[in-house]
Design a protein around this motif. Sequence first.
Motif, PDB file in Angstrom:
ATOM      1  N   ASP A   1       0.812  -1.378   0.020  1.00  0.00           N
ATOM      2  CA  ASP A   1      -0.043   0.164   0.068  1.00  0.00           C
ATOM      3  C   ASP A   1       0.753   1.220  -0.097  1.00  0.00           C
ATOM      4  OD1 ASP A   1       0.926   0.414   2.549  1.00  0.00           O
ATOM      5  OD2 ASP A   1      -1.046  -0.059   3.590  1.00  0.00           O
ATOM      6  N   GLU A   2       0.149   2.542   0.120  1.00  0.00           N
ATOM      7  CA  GLU A   2       0.849   3.630   0.192  1.00  0.00           C
ATOM      8  C   GLU A   2       2.288   3.785   1.136  1.00  0.00           C
ATOM      9  OE1 GLU A   2       1.737   7.434  -1.239  1.00  0.00           O
ATOM     10  OE2 GLU A   2       0.324   6.010  -2.234  1.00  0.00           O
ATOM     11  N   SER A   3       1.963   3.269   2.201  1.00  0.00           N
ATOM     12  CA  SER A   3       3.213   3.234   3.172  1.00  0.00           C
ATOM     13  C   SER A   3       3.935   1.959   3.133  1.00  0.00           C
ATOM     14  CB  SER A   3       2.480   3.203   4.774  1.00  0.00           C
ATOM     15  OG  SER A   3       1.631   2.121   4.973  1.00  0.00           O
ATOM     16  N   GLY A   4       3.948   1.109   2.176  1.00  0.00           N
ATOM     17  CA  GLY A   4       4.803  -0.104   2.115  1.00  0.00           C
ATOM     18  C   GLY A   4       4.388  -1.068   2.655  1.00  0.00           C
ATOM     19  N   LEU A   5       3.199  -1.100   3.393  1.00  0.00           N
ATOM     20  CA  LEU A   5       2.688  -2.452   3.925  1.00  0.00           C
ATOM     21  C   LEU A   5       2.221  -3.540   3.026  1.00  0.00           C
ATOM     22  CD1 LEU A   5       0.849  -0.865   6.840  1.00  0.00           C
ATOM     23  CD2 LEU A   5       3.157  -1.978   7.060  1.00  0.00           C
ATOM     24  N   PRO A   6       2.309  -4.643   3.438  1.00  0.00           N
ATOM     25  CA  PRO A   6       1.825  -5.622   2.342  1.00  0.00           C
ATOM     26  C   PRO A   6       0.359  -5.935   2.602  1.00  0.00           C
ATOM     27  CG  PRO A   6       2.960  -7.003   4.516  1.00  0.00           C
ATOM     28  CD  PRO A   6       3.203  -5.191   4.473  1.00  0.00           C
ATOM     29  N   VAL A   7       0.009  -6.163   1.221  1.00  0.00           N
ATOM     30  CA  VAL A   7      -1.432  -6.090   1.056  1.00  0.00           C
ATOM     31  C   VAL A   7      -1.785  -7.663   0.246  1.00  0.00           C
ATOM     32  CG1 VAL A   7      -3.555  -5.298  -0.030  1.00  0.00           C
ATOM     33  CG2 VAL A   7      -1.832  -3.803   0.953  1.00  0.00           C
ATOM     34  N   THR A   8      -2.789  -8.410   0.782  1.00  0.00           N
ATOM     35  CA  THR A   8      -2.980  -9.338  -0.173  1.00  0.00           C
ATOM     36  C   THR A   8      -4.710  -9.481  -0.288  1.00  0.00           C
ATOM     37  OG1 THR A   8      -1.325 -10.946   1.289  1.00  0.00           O
ATOM     38  CG2 THR A   8      -3.125 -12.058  -0.088  1.00  0.00           C
ATOM     39  N   VAL A   9      -4.869  -9.688  -1.560  1.00  0.00           N
ATOM     40  CA  VAL A   9      -6.162  -9.579  -2.078  1.00  0.00           C
ATOM     41  C   VAL A   9      -6.552 -10.830  -2.838  1.00  0.00           C
ATOM     42  CG1 VAL A   9      -8.086  -8.447  -3.449  1.00  0.00           C
ATOM     43  CG2 VAL A   9      -6.351  -7.015  -2.188  1.00  0.00           C
ATOM     44  N   SER A  10      -7.511 -11.746  -2.649  1.00  0.00           N
ATOM     45  CA  SER A  10      -8.037 -12.772  -3.568  1.00  0.00           C
ATOM     46  C   SER A  10      -9.281 -12.443  -4.171  1.00  0.00           C
ATOM     47  CB  SER A  10      -8.281 -13.943  -2.592  1.00  0.00           C
ATOM     48  OG  SER A  10      -7.134 -14.470  -1.783  1.00  0.00           O
ATOM     49  N   ILE A  11      -9.109 -13.042  -5.367  1.00  0.00           N
ATOM     50  CA  ILE A  11     -10.344 -12.739  -6.371  1.00  0.00           C
ATOM     51  C   ILE A  11     -10.585 -13.949  -6.954  1.00  0.00           C
ATOM     52  CG2 ILE A  11     -11.156 -11.510  -8.376  1.00  0.00           C
ATOM     53  CD1 ILE A  11      -8.963  -9.249  -7.499  1.00  0.00           C
ATOM     54  N   GLN A  12     -12.052 -14.293  -7.156  1.00  0.00           N
ATOM     55  CA  GLN A  12     -12.547 -15.628  -7.784  1.00  0.00           C
ATOM     56  C   GLN A  12     -13.294 -15.126  -9.086  1.00  0.00           C
ATOM     57  OE1 GLN A  12     -14.613 -17.533  -4.684  1.00  0.00           O
ATOM     58  NE2 GLN A  12     -12.799 -18.749  -4.026  1.00  0.00           N
TER      59      GLN A  12
END
Length: 367
Positions: free
Chosen positions: A356-367
Amino acid sequence: MKKHSVILLIALFIVVFAGCGTKPEPDRNSSSAVYESETVGDTISEETEGSENSEEESNNSNDSASVKPVSYTWNPSVYNKAYIEYLGEDTEIMYHEMVSAILNREAGFACSMKYYEQLYPIISTCFPCAERIVSFGFLDVEDESVDFTDQQGTVSLEYLISEEEQNSILKEFGARVEELICSSVCTGDSDTVSAIAVYNRFCQNLIYDYDAAEEDSQDDVSPYRAIMESSGICQSFAPAYAHLCVQLQIPACSTGGLNADNTQSHEWTQLKLDDVYYYADPTWQTDGGLNWFGFTSEYRETHDDYPASMQNIGELNLYRADEVPVGDDRFDALRNCIYNVEITREGNTLTIHANDESGLPVTVSIQ
């Protein structure tokens, strides 16, 4: 029998609604807090953690045994379902006659005055390489005594290149579209997964041409160039991505207009997934990420000052964006997928790893 001739002014659509000016810098006002959330429904789930688990998930390999690239061949006869909705079924008949005429190098095709001025937006998303092959000439009207919009006639075609060159362009363009789709979309993918996968693939190497954005520029800003060279401006990228969607039977078209103080014009893509409209902006995605996929009219206006009342749907000059609401927040999780996007697969589920903007990891799952 009287005949009346009218010249197709394609440039009208480009000048009024499509010019990018220069590429604005996106305003990425994402939250910098660590958070966990889920989007309502079974399509998208999201988590952001500073833990080892997130890192481990990002290194998972694809389940290649159950995932196979989609079997796909480019087909210029595929018509845009968005234009059936906005213009009516008769345009599909006209479009197929036009494609057949071009492929067989005929002198013209049947068309009504009602749809004559829509030829450019139609080919920009359905048959982008047609502009390299032909120019549209006069509409010779059969009977000018009938109501203007009901007049029927024939559009003349002037071929710009030889038949051998035409076949070469068709082959090369088709191969490029096939590469973009087959390298990203897999058998069994939902429309949502397909749209995101090909969007990510298309946007990976886009180069914004600042010189072409100048008002006095004569540079090529066509969707054909965007697909073949990964270069152009907003009016190149928006219909180019729409064409990839159309080939996947996903309704899509360009949307564009002016900002609130009339100082900047821009163009992006409208697409329809599960009977709901969303926006995607390949131009502002040239910096990487997926944060400009699936946003709403409110997000566009809040972040960029482009009010829906000043946007033109489909380059048709028929509908404003406030007449076609885009308000579903289903893809809000992607607003935080700004940097270092990596996509892995397990079956037909996409897992998006990003920062994200601050460099934190993001995980998103899409089906």
